[in-house]
Design a protein around this motif. Structure first.
Motif, mmCIF file in Angstrom:
data_model
loop_
_atom_site.group_PDB
_atom_site.id
_atom_site.type_symbol
_atom_site.label_atom_id
_atom_site.label_comp_id
_atom_site.label_asym_id
_atom_site.label_seq_id
_atom_site.Cartn_x
_atom_site.Cartn_y
_atom_site.Cartn_z
ATOM 1 N N LEU A 1 -4.659 12.734 -8.031
ATOM 2 C CA LEU A 1 -5.245 11.993 -9.070
ATOM 3 C C LEU A 1 -5.408 10.386 -8.226
ATOM 4 O O LEU A 1 -4.227 9.840 -7.493
ATOM 5 N N THR A 2 -6.698 9.909 -8.302
ATOM 6 C CA THR A 2 -6.839 8.514 -7.396
ATOM 7 C C THR A 2 -7.456 7.839 -8.218
ATOM 8 O O THR A 2 -8.544 8.138 -8.896
ATOM 9 N N SER A 3 -7.006 6.431 -8.498
ATOM 10 C CA SER A 3 -7.790 5.359 -9.508
ATOM 11 C C SER A 3 -7.740 4.191 -8.648
ATOM 12 O O SER A 3 -6.804 3.662 -8.021
ATOM 13 N N THR A 4 -8.721 3.395 -9.082
ATOM 14 C CA THR A 4 -8.642 1.810 -8.854
ATOM 15 C C THR A 4 -9.117 1.034 -10.008
ATOM 16 O O THR A 4 -10.022 1.395 -10.834
ATOM 17 N N GLN B 1 -6.031 -6.533 -9.422
ATOM 18 C CA GLN B 1 -6.265 -5.218 -8.732
ATOM 19 C C GLN B 1 -5.232 -4.406 -8.701
ATOM 20 O O GLN B 1 -4.076 -4.728 -8.422
ATOM 21 N N LYS B 2 -5.589 -2.995 -9.173
ATOM 22 C CA LYS B 2 -4.402 -1.951 -9.073
ATOM 23 C C LYS B 2 -4.860 -0.795 -8.292
ATOM 24 O O LYS B 2 -6.290 -0.654 -8.672
ATOM 25 N N ALA B 3 -3.992 -0.031 -7.882
ATOM 26 C CA ALA B 3 -4.665 1.326 -7.023
ATOM 27 C C ALA B 3 -3.395 2.257 -7.369
ATOM 28 O O ALA B 3 -2.069 1.927 -7.531
ATOM 29 N N LEU B 4 -3.912 3.411 -7.494
ATOM 30 C CA LEU B 4 -2.780 4.445 -7.793
ATOM 31 C C LEU B 4 -3.137 5.767 -6.971
ATOM 32 O O LEU B 4 -4.621 6.249 -7.011
ATOM 33 N N GLN B 5 -2.340 6.362 -6.437
ATOM 34 C CA GLN B 5 -2.500 7.784 -5.935
ATOM 35 C C GLN B 5 -1.368 8.758 -6.242
ATOM 36 O O GLN B 5 -0.186 8.384 -5.849
ATOM 37 N N LEU C 1 5.607 15.510 -8.594
ATOM 38 C CA LEU C 1 4.372 14.638 -8.673
ATOM 39 C C LEU C 1 4.854 13.286 -7.554
ATOM 40 O O LEU C 1 5.593 12.724 -7.945
ATOM 41 N N ASP C 2 4.232 13.024 -6.577
ATOM 42 C CA ASP C 2 4.356 11.865 -5.776
ATOM 43 C C ASP C 2 3.571 10.759 -6.216
ATOM 44 O O ASP C 2 2.365 11.128 -6.368
ATOM 45 N N VAL C 3 4.002 10.035 -6.630
ATOM 46 C CA VAL C 3 3.210 8.794 -7.385
ATOM 47 C C VAL C 3 3.192 7.395 -6.466
ATOM 48 O O VAL C 3 4.531 6.538 -6.266
ATOM 49 N N ASP C 4 2.215 6.853 -5.855
ATOM 50 C CA ASP C 4 2.172 5.595 -5.239
ATOM 51 C C ASP C 4 1.410 4.513 -5.683
ATOM 52 O O ASP C 4 0.085 4.998 -6.032
ATOM 53 N N SER C 5 1.657 3.546 -6.052
ATOM 54 C CA SER C 5 1.044 2.552 -6.759
ATOM 55 C C SER C 5 0.894 1.167 -6.086
ATOM 56 O O SER C 5 2.038 0.803 -5.543
ATOM 57 N N ILE C 6 -0.098 0.499 -6.347
ATOM 58 C CA ILE C 6 -0.039 -0.977 -5.833
ATOM 59 C C ILE C 6 -0.370 -1.784 -7.051
ATOM 60 O O ILE C 6 -1.401 -1.857 -7.559
ATOM 61 N N VAL C 7 0.257 -2.869 -7.496
ATOM 62 C CA VAL C 7 -0.177 -3.939 -8.502
ATOM 63 C C VAL C 7 0.521 -5.242 -8.160
ATOM 64 O O VAL C 7 1.591 -5.256 -7.665
ATOM 65 N N HIS C 8 -0.510 -6.444 -8.300
ATOM 66 C CA HIS C 8 -0.122 -7.764 -7.667
ATOM 67 C C HIS C 8 0.520 -7.366 -6.227
ATOM 68 O O HIS C 8 1.405 -8.154 -5.756
ATOM 69 N N ASP C 9 -0.027 -6.567 -5.369
ATOM 70 C CA ASP C 9 0.298 -6.644 -3.880
ATOM 71 C C ASP C 9 1.599 -5.768 -3.739
ATOM 72 O O ASP C 9 2.150 -5.953 -2.694
ATOM 73 N N GLN C 10 2.040 -5.569 -4.787
ATOM 74 C CA GLN C 10 3.428 -4.750 -4.678
ATOM 75 C C GLN C 10 3.361 -3.189 -4.708
ATOM 76 O O GLN C 10 2.836 -2.692 -5.538
ATOM 77 N N ASP C 11 3.864 -2.671 -3.611
ATOM 78 C CA ASP C 11 3.799 -1.188 -3.290
ATOM 79 C C ASP C 11 4.864 -0.569 -4.061
ATOM 80 O O ASP C 11 6.241 -0.999 -3.729
ATOM 81 N N ARG C 12 4.970 0.491 -4.834
ATOM 82 C CA ARG C 12 5.752 1.106 -5.279
ATOM 83 C C ARG C 12 5.519 2.945 -5.313
ATOM 84 O O ARG C 12 4.529 3.304 -5.346
#
Length: 237
Positions: free
Chosen positions: A111-114, A121-125, A133-144
């Motif tokens: 799953l990929t989303s913007t 701005q939010k991004a998810l992969q 499931l490996d979940v990578d996200s960025i919200v408020h420039d914070q990578d999790r």
């Protein structure tokens, strides 16, 4: 193949920019895999589109759509939401979201989303790996980076099996949401300009949504309150 590359290019480039250098190699590898998979579907996939008008207290504020393509045991789902709330001709709130899900054998593979949530701005992969499931996200420039159970379903609502889940994945930021589901049985609702029989479920907890699925398992209506307690409805066109 060129068509699908053009289709994926905007979300791929947004993900590259938002995730930064650490994730670029990861994003590139995932995108190449997606291009190769999708290209093989061009001549064979069976596709349907569900287009919704988004209403806020009865007034149109945007659109929401699903494009669902099936080939064998694989399903590609593209989701797009575009909302603008105006007050006295001034845009008071805007929301734009796109995502792509790849399913295989009834399980989420990637799953990929913007998302642009009123300027945030939010991004998810999300990518399936052995047993998780490996979940990578960025919200408020914070990578999790985190992981989720391999059987986790996203909160995109199109899949009727969501009503059997107790935890679902937020498709904006990758957080896990605990939910309860109540079954209200069959009702007659307006969808696509007609009165249709649909099964009504109420999702509560860390996500609040009322959803209706027709006999074919297609989502035909969604209802929920926004942050101001205004009623939001996704009405199938």
């Amino acid at each position: 193949m060129k068509f699908w590359i053009k289709l994926w290019e905007p979300i791929f480039m947004k993900t590259m920019n938002l995730f930064g250098a650490r994730a670029r190699t990861y994003a590139f590898t995932s995108a190449v895999f997606a291009f190769a998979t999708i290209a093989s579907w061009q001549a064979h996939a069976v596709t349907k589109t569900l287009d919704f008008t988004v209403l806020r207290d009865g007034k149109t504020i945007g659109t929401h759509s699903y494009t669902i393509s099936d080939q064998g045991d694989e399903t590609l789902v593209e989701v797009s939401t575009d909302i603008q709330v105006k007050v006295l001709f001034i845009t008071a709130y805007k929301f734009h979201h796109t995502s792509k899900e790849l399913w295989r054998g009834g399980k989420l593979v990637s799953l990929t989303s913007t998302t642009n949530d009123d300027g945030t701005q939010k991004a998810l992969q999300v990518t399936a790996s052995p047993g998780k499931l490996d979940v990578d996200s960025i919200v408020h420039d914070q990578d999790r980076r985190q992981s989720a159970d391999i059987n986790t379903q996203p909160a995109s609502l199109w899949n009727p099996t969501i009503v059997h889940q107790h935890k679902i994945l937020n498709t904006l930021d990758g957080t896990m949401m605990k939910i309860n589901v109540s079954d209200f049985g069959t009702e007659v609702v307006e969808a696509a300009g007609a009165q249709v029989s649909a099964h009504h479920y109420a999702i509560s907890g860390e996500l609040t949504r009322d959803v209706w699925f027709n006999d074919a398992g297609d989502l035909v209506r969604v209802r929920f309150p926004d942050k101001t307690n205004s009623e939001i409805i996704y009405a199938l066109k």
